[in-house]
Write a protein that holds these residues in place. Structure first.
Motif: not given
Length: 142
Positions: A118, A121, A125, A128
């Protein structure tokens, strides 16, 4: 008036006396601007604008985005996505965190080892987490 432009509309707009508005056919992962003004006297008020973003197309398990599986661990093929305006899909959560803004991806394993990365992003978050699950949507994931 509903559009994807934040600036005040040009022209009169569409008059209505309705108390509600339910748009249809909105695109996923898009910021929309709803422009409103009143006509209580001989001339209209200034435009008032509110904005909102629609959920991503893969906001629910049943509409998971299919990933391209790379032939090695170099991750040459990448898939873009966002958490912006994602919601809780209601699927049981087997990991940590709160699945209040989950998005879904699917792939078929082609080897015993795969790399999931990932990066960059966008969206909330704070909590996350990512999980790799198997099974079917609607309570059949493990």
């Amino acid at each position: 008036m509903l559009n994807t432009t934040s600036t005040d509309p040009v022209g009169a707009g569409t008059p209505t006396t309705a108390n509600s508005f339910s748009p249809i056919g909105l695109s996923a992962s898009t910021v929309y601007y709803f422009h409103v003004r009143t006509i209580c006297t001989s001339s209209p008020s200034v435009w008032r604008t509110i904005s909102f973003a629609t959920s991503p197309a893969n906001d629910n398990c049943s509409s998971a985005t299919a990933l391209t599986v790379n032939p090695n661990l170099l991750c040459a093929v990448k898939t873009s996505g966002t958490l912006r305006s994602a919601t809780d899909s209601g699927e049981p959560n087997g990991g940590v965190g709160a699945p209040d803004d989950d998005v879904w991806y699917t792939f078929v394993a082609t080897a015993t080892t795969h790399r999931i990365e990932l990066s960059n992003v966008v969206g909330n978050q704070t909590d996350l987490v990512h999980e790799v699950l198997e099974g079917t949507c609607g309570g059949g994931l493990i």
